[in-house]
Enzyme design. Structure first.
Site, PDB file in Angstrom:
ATOM      1  N   LYS A  46       0.918  -0.913  -0.147  1.00  0.00           N
ATOM      2  CA  LYS A  46       0.028  -0.073  -0.013  1.00  0.00           C
ATOM      3  C   LYS A  46       0.765   1.209  -0.104  1.00  0.00           C
ATOM      4  CE  LYS A  46      -3.870   2.297   0.816  1.00  0.00           C
ATOM      5  NZ  LYS A  46      -4.841   2.526  -0.253  1.00  0.00           N
ATOM      6  N   SER A 153      -0.239   8.500  -9.789  1.00  0.00           N
ATOM      7  CA  SER A 153      -1.597   7.949 -10.016  1.00  0.00           C
ATOM      8  C   SER A 153      -2.742   8.057  -9.084  1.00  0.00           C
ATOM      9  CB  SER A 153      -1.636   6.693 -10.803  1.00  0.00           C
ATOM     10  OG  SER A 153      -1.022   5.643  -9.798  1.00  0.00           O
ATOM     11  N   CYS A 154      -2.638   8.397  -7.799  1.00  0.00           N
ATOM     12  CA  CYS A 154      -3.681   8.416  -6.980  1.00  0.00           C
ATOM     13  C   CYS A 154      -4.713   9.346  -7.289  1.00  0.00           C
ATOM     14  CB  CYS A 154      -3.091   8.869  -5.407  1.00  0.00           C
ATOM     15  SG  CYS A 154      -4.472   8.754  -4.227  1.00  0.00           S
ATOM     16  N   LYS A 191       3.875   4.190 -11.673  1.00  0.00           N
ATOM     17  CA  LYS A 191       2.377   3.767 -11.925  1.00  0.00           C
ATOM     18  C   LYS A 191       1.526   4.917 -12.313  1.00  0.00           C
ATOM     19  CE  LYS A 191      -1.459   1.356  -9.520  1.00  0.00           C
ATOM     20  NZ  LYS A 191      -1.853   0.727  -8.512  1.00  0.00           N
TER      21      LYS A 191
END
Ligand SMILES: Cc1cc2nc3c(=O)[nH]c(=O)nc-3n(C[C@H](O)[C@H](O)[C@H](O)COP(=O)(O)O)c2cc1C
Length: 374
Positions: A46, A153-154, A191
């Site tokens: 995470k 990318s959050c 990411k």
């Protein structure tokens, strides 16, 4: 006939190409240990950050299902329906770097042959924020993390200089990757958000910055549905909602489209595919487009939190696939990776009925004669 599920990706040896993605399945030491016991080749933790994290007051994730007997899709009618997607507005880990550091070390000691990638995230608006990337990267690799995944990318960040707002800006993608590469002794993956016009540009920027792999997709921006009875969003706090992230089966075709754009543009580079994977047939799509690993979130969340049955299906599916194709000489992932990458072409390259004359959607050019060739 023996098959080999192991693979090498960005220089890291994986016992198999199946990873849990950065999400609730990898939010704790106990989950990650259970995941490795279940057979996952690797995990991406995470996302770990240095800024304070406070989640919304209410559920952070729900699952949209279709109920054929009712003809409705809903998040609030139990597990009976057919899964369409996950929807979440969960922020990154609410545990601090100090909490994570000893745990990363312990997990690596317990499972030295499995791969642990640390997902990290900081801002980009000041030197202090860029230093946060260095601090996070250094702390995680010192504990034995095999690689770093930069969360560009959050989708839930109001901050302009963080999360998917970095992933939407080529200069920031390059700059942040470069900053981490300055201190990284392990491979650096980035990411990316699928929420841009041409993801090839951001992927190119990551590679320009020295990134070793691009990972895609994070969740797609979306809203929960409105309940026709109450006229409230099916997920809300005090009646309010914000844009959140769609994952699971619904995003598989969209995520494949994003991935194929990148693997065609950069056939020699490394890609890790995510989005809508729950068994080998879906993973196979990503492999045939050129991915060297795949990652899973939604399906694992719904299977005892870390996906013991999902990984079993993935391993069994790949074993059977290789056995079935042994006559082609396929023994491992690299023998079939990328085989369908070049089947995606411009629309005008698709064959038309034999007797018609297609001009790529343009009018035939009347009154114009090609100049005679000398
Ligand atoms: C509840 C939830 C939390 C997530 N948190 C993170 C995160 O902290 N960092 C990250 O990079 N991706 C995060 N993701 C995105 C997933 O890792 C994954 O990219 C996405 O869900 C698509 O995969 P799937 O279709 O298998 O769910 C999260 C997804 C969900 C559903």
């Amino acid at each position: 006939m023996s098959v080999d599920l192991s693979t090498s990706f960005t220089g890291i040896r994986f016992p198999n190409p199946f990873l849990l993605s950065s999400a609730p399945p990898t939010e704790s030491e106990s989950n990650i240990l259970r995941a490795f016991e279940a057979g996952w080749g690797g995990v991406v933790t995470k996302t770990i950050g240095l800024h304070p994290v406070v989640n919304v007051a209410g559920p952070k994730t729900k699952f949209l299902r279709y109920y054929p007997e009712l003809g409705v899709s809903s998040m609030n009618r139990g597990r009976g329906g057919v899964l369409q997607s996950s929807w979440n507005w969960e922020l990154i880990s609410d545990k601090t770097l100090d909490w994570w550091v000893p745990r990363i070390g312990r997990i690596k000691k317990a499972f030295p042959d499995r791969v642990l990638i640390a997902s990290i995230m900081a801002g980009s608006g000041s030197d202090k924020e860029l230093d946060h990337w260095r601090t996070l990267a250094t702390a995680c690799q010192e504990q034995g993390a095999d690689g770093l995944e930069l969360n560009l990318s959050c989708p839930h960040m109001d901050r302009e200089d963080m999360g998917s707002n970095i992933g939407k800006d080529q200069k920031l993608c390059s700059g942040v990757t470069q900053v981490v590469k300055q201190v990284a002794k392990v491979p650096v993956w980035a990411k990316l958000t699928p929420s841009t016009t041409d993801i090839v540009l951001e992927a190119g920027a990551v590679f320009t910055g020295g990134g070793d792999a691009v990972v895609s997709s994070n969740t797609f921006p979306s809203l929960p549905l409105i309940d026709p009875e109450t006229l409230e969003f099916e997920m809300n706090v005090d009646g309010l909602v914000s844009s959140g992230g769609l994952g699971g089966p619904a995003i598989l075709p969209q995520s494949l489209a994003k991935m194929s754009q990148m693997t065609r543009a950069f056939p020699e580079k490394s890609f890790s595919g995510i989005g809508g994977i729950s068994d080998f047939n879906q993973a196979l799509n990503y492999f045939l487009l050129g991915c060297g690993t795949v990652q899973v979130c939604t399906a694992a969340m719904l299977d005892h939190a870390v996906g013991p049955n999902v990984v079993k299906r993935l391993l069994q599916g790949m074993t059977e696939f290789l056995e079935k194709n042994a006559s082609r000489g396929w023994k491992r992932l690299d023998d079939f990776r990328g085989l369908r990458r070049d089947r995606i072409v411009a629309h005008s390259q698709i064959r038309r009925p034999a007797d018609s004359d297609y001009q790529g959607g343009h009018e035939p050019q009347e009154g114009y004669a090609e100049p005679a060739r000398a």
